[in-house]
Scaffold this motif. Structure first.
Motif, PDB file in Angstrom:
ATOM      1  N   ASP A   1       2.970  -3.835   4.492  1.00 24.21           N
ATOM      2  CA  ASP A   1       1.885  -3.635   5.369  1.00 24.21           C
ATOM      3  C   ASP A   1       0.923  -4.822   5.245  1.00 24.21           C
ATOM      4  O   ASP A   1       1.071  -5.652   4.623  1.00 24.21           O
ATOM      5  CB  ASP A   1       1.253  -2.231   5.563  1.00 24.21           C
ATOM      6  N   PRO A   2       0.039  -4.859   6.296  1.00 20.36           N
ATOM      7  CA  PRO A   2      -0.763  -6.269   6.413  1.00 20.36           C
ATOM      8  C   PRO A   2      -1.417  -6.328   5.056  1.00 20.36           C
ATOM      9  O   PRO A   2      -1.808  -7.544   4.739  1.00 20.36           O
ATOM     10  CB  PRO A   2      -1.782  -6.025   7.563  1.00 20.36           C
ATOM     11  N   ASP A   3      -1.951  -5.157   4.489  1.00 23.93           N
ATOM     12  CA  ASP A   3      -2.668  -5.528   3.187  1.00 23.93           C
ATOM     13  C   ASP A   3      -1.812  -5.423   2.103  1.00 23.93           C
ATOM     14  O   ASP A   3      -2.156  -5.503   1.167  1.00 23.93           O
ATOM     15  CB  ASP A   3      -3.745  -4.206   2.977  1.00 23.93           C
ATOM     16  N   GLY A   4      -0.430  -5.575   2.044  1.00 22.53           N
ATOM     17  CA  GLY A   4       0.466  -5.590   0.867  1.00 22.53           C
ATOM     18  C   GLY A   4       0.663  -4.379   0.354  1.00 22.53           C
ATOM     19  O   GLY A   4       1.587  -4.320  -0.703  1.00 22.53           O
ATOM     20  N   TYR A   5       0.518  -3.226   1.074  1.00 23.81           N
ATOM     21  CA  TYR A   5       0.776  -1.724   0.626  1.00 23.81           C
ATOM     22  C   TYR A   5       2.057  -1.648   0.644  1.00 23.81           C
ATOM     23  O   TYR A   5       2.744  -2.151   1.849  1.00 23.81           O
ATOM     24  CB  TYR A   5       0.056  -0.739   1.197  1.00 23.81           C
ATOM     25  N   TRP A   6       2.940  -0.931  -0.317  1.00 23.11           N
ATOM     26  CA  TRP A   6       4.498  -0.952  -0.217  1.00 23.11           C
ATOM     27  C   TRP A   6       4.654   0.511   0.726  1.00 23.11           C
ATOM     28  O   TRP A   6       4.037   1.490   0.320  1.00 23.11           O
ATOM     29  CB  TRP A   6       4.911  -0.655  -1.495  1.00 23.11           C
ATOM     30  N   ILE A   7       5.698   0.066   1.731  1.00 20.08           N
ATOM     31  CA  ILE A   7       6.212   1.430   2.684  1.00 20.08           C
ATOM     32  C   ILE A   7       7.817   1.489   2.450  1.00 20.08           C
ATOM     33  O   ILE A   7       8.554   0.599   2.556  1.00 20.08           O
ATOM     34  CB  ILE A   7       5.825   0.945   4.041  1.00 20.08           C
ATOM     35  N   GLU A   8       8.012   2.563   1.639  1.00 19.54           N
ATOM     36  CA  GLU A   8       9.323   2.753   1.335  1.00 19.54           C
ATOM     37  C   GLU A   8       9.870   3.492   2.634  1.00 19.54           C
ATOM     38  O   GLU A   8       9.386   4.204   3.193  1.00 19.54           O
ATOM     39  CB  GLU A   8       9.550   3.654   0.148  1.00 19.54           C
ATOM     40  N   VAL A   9      11.304   3.027   2.781  1.00 16.39           N
ATOM     41  CA  VAL A   9      11.954   3.457   4.011  1.00 16.39           C
ATOM     42  C   VAL A   9      13.206   4.115   3.351  1.00 16.39           C
ATOM     43  O   VAL A   9      14.260   3.486   2.745  1.00 16.39           O
ATOM     44  CB  VAL A   9      12.415   2.430   4.874  1.00 16.39           C
ATOM     45  N   VAL A  10      13.411   5.503   3.681  1.00 19.62           N
ATOM     46  CA  VAL A  10      14.417   6.101   3.105  1.00 19.62           C
ATOM     47  C   VAL A  10      15.380   6.964   4.399  1.00 19.62           C
ATOM     48  O   VAL A  10      14.697   6.983   5.371  1.00 19.62           O
ATOM     49  CB  VAL A  10      14.258   7.390   2.199  1.00 19.62           C
TER      50      VAL A  10
ATOM     51  N   THR B   1      -7.525  -3.897  13.055  1.00 15.56           N
ATOM     52  CA  THR B   1      -6.524  -4.367  14.514  1.00 15.56           C
ATOM     53  C   THR B   1      -4.920  -4.787  13.987  1.00 15.56           C
ATOM     54  O   THR B   1      -4.137  -4.117  14.559  1.00 15.56           O
ATOM     55  CB  THR B   1      -7.070  -5.381  15.134  1.00 15.56           C
ATOM     56  N   LYS B   2      -4.891  -5.305  12.784  1.00 20.32           N
ATOM     57  CA  LYS B   2      -3.517  -5.656  12.267  1.00 20.32           C
ATOM     58  C   LYS B   2      -2.831  -4.399  11.791  1.00 20.32           C
ATOM     59  O   LYS B   2      -1.819  -4.233  12.071  1.00 20.32           O
ATOM     60  CB  LYS B   2      -3.677  -6.726  11.201  1.00 20.32           C
ATOM     61  N   SER B   3      -3.628  -3.622  11.136  1.00 22.76           N
ATOM     62  CA  SER B   3      -2.978  -2.361  10.518  1.00 22.76           C
ATOM     63  C   SER B   3      -2.667  -1.251  11.569  1.00 22.76           C
ATOM     64  O   SER B   3      -1.363  -0.859  11.466  1.00 22.76           O
ATOM     65  CB  SER B   3      -4.102  -1.854   9.610  1.00 22.76           C
TER      66      SER B   3
ATOM     67  N   GLU C   1      -4.685   8.402   6.953  1.00 20.41           N
ATOM     68  CA  GLU C   1      -5.939   7.661   7.124  1.00 20.41           C
ATOM     69  C   GLU C   1      -6.127   6.384   6.808  1.00 20.41           C
ATOM     70  O   GLU C   1      -6.054   5.899   5.553  1.00 20.41           O
ATOM     71  CB  GLU C   1      -7.029   8.725   6.658  1.00 20.41           C
ATOM     72  N   LEU C   2      -6.550   5.596   7.692  1.00 16.91           N
ATOM     73  CA  LEU C   2      -6.909   4.121   7.544  1.00 16.91           C
ATOM     74  C   LEU C   2      -8.523   4.054   7.392  1.00 16.91           C
ATOM     75  O   LEU C   2      -9.201   4.417   8.484  1.00 16.91           O
ATOM     76  CB  LEU C   2      -6.235   2.989   8.349  1.00 16.91           C
ATOM     77  N   THR C   3      -9.072   3.639   6.645  1.00 17.29           N
ATOM     78  CA  THR C   3     -10.557   3.113   6.300  1.00 17.29           C
ATOM     79  C   THR C   3     -10.718   1.947   6.663  1.00 17.29           C
ATOM     80  O   THR C   3     -10.452   0.998   5.704  1.00 17.29           O
ATOM     81  CB  THR C   3     -10.940   4.040   5.024  1.00 17.29           C
TER      82      THR C   3
END
Length: 316
Positions: free
Chosen positions: A296-305, A180-182, A230-232
């Protein structure tokens, strides 16, 4: 200052590699081309950007920042000579989090045979287990590369030829604790659309496929696409307060980040600020003023360019 999320692209996924020559050779065997190399000798690392670039590809010869479906390989100098160095592939503890990248092929039996004939290994062959329509090859660092068919598997049985120029870098999979959060983060904050949901209650997990596809209605055939996430979600993880996935950037390192390109970098970051995101790096942090990272909610890094197509005066 305004930003339009319909112009955003799921640009690339980054993996750390031990030996760039071996890794580039593997992905070139899968039909990808090296479209950009960014040496960083002062920082002692190089970046290799690979994508499908044939005349029949989705975005042939487009600049790297104006594409989806790019694989970025990061090589830190010296790892190729370190017998103890091995990136974490994300599929075992304590580095479990990132799952795989996925390639869509024309004739899956022929494609898998071609990979095997070249001496590469498999995590799962087509003949293994109950799922006879999907395989997982292993790249030189044991990252999982899912192989799926653009055609019905039964229609390609017996076909001996495969054309790598028709392949596509379809998706990247990461595991999430709370779907839900993701989903809220990737849809409401990053502006992606939910393309397709696959529920497997008997196996205890759901898959959610997202991407930048205008008008998507959760009933999209994602196989012909590039730039899919894909989110699992494994049932019950959201109820365990102590549970978390590994983001790949603390030891053991492996997967690094996902990246989106945007129409206006300053405006996009201002919007993210207003959305209350957690920052790994703001534009104003450090020496690199042309890139930001959100979590993101799990701490994965999202780069913005910046996508220079929309802003000729960008800092890239």
């Amino acid at each position: 200052m305004a930003t339009d999320t319909s112009k955003y692209k799921f640009n690339h996924s980054m993996l750390r590699v031990k030996d760039p020559h071996r890794s580039v050779k593997f992905y070139e065997h899968l039909g990808m081309s090296l479209i950009q190399k960014i040496p960083q000798p002062d920082a002692k690392f190089d970046l290799y950007f690979l994508a499908y670039d044939s005349p029949t590809a989705i975005s042939p010869k487009a600049p790297w920042y104006d594409r989806q479906g790019i694989l970025e390989l990061t090589h830190n100098y010296g790892t190729e000579n370190d017998p103890d160095y091995k990136p974490a592939n994300g599929n075992s503890d304590p580095g479990r989090g990132f799952g795989h990248v996925c390639i869509t092929v024309d004739n899956i039996q022929a494609a898998c045979q071609r990979i095997e004939d070249a001496g590469y290994k498999f995590q799962k062959k087509l003949s293994d287990g109950r799922m006879r329509h999907v395989a997982f090859a292993l790249d030189p660092d044991d990252y999982w590369v899912e192989i799926v068919s653009d055609n019905k598997v039964e229609d390609t049985e017996g076909i001996k030829e495969t054309d790598p120029s028709t392949y596509r870098f379809n998706h990247t999979m990461i595991r999430v604790k709370d779907h839900t959060k993701s989903l809220r983060f990737y849809q409401d904050i990053l502006g992606m659309s939910l393309l397709r949901t696959s529920e497997s209650p008997s196996s205890g997990f759901n898959l959610y496929f997202l991407g930048y596809v205008p008008g998507a209605d959760n009933d999209v055939n994602t196989k012909p696409l590039e730039g899919v996430l894909e989110l699992t979600w494994n049932y019950g993880t959201e109820k365990d307060e102590g549970f978390h996935y590994h983001n790949g950037n603390s030891e053991p390192q492996g997967f690094g980040h996902l990246a989106i390109s945007v129409d206006d970098l300053d405006a996009a970051c201002q919007r993210l600020e207003e959305k209350g995101v957690s920052w790994k790096k703001r534009l104003t942090d450090g020496r690199m003023k042309n890139v930001a990272f959100v979590l993101d909610p799990d701490g994965y890094w999202i780069e913005v360019v910046q996508n220079e197509r929309y802003k000729a005066t960008s800092k890239y």
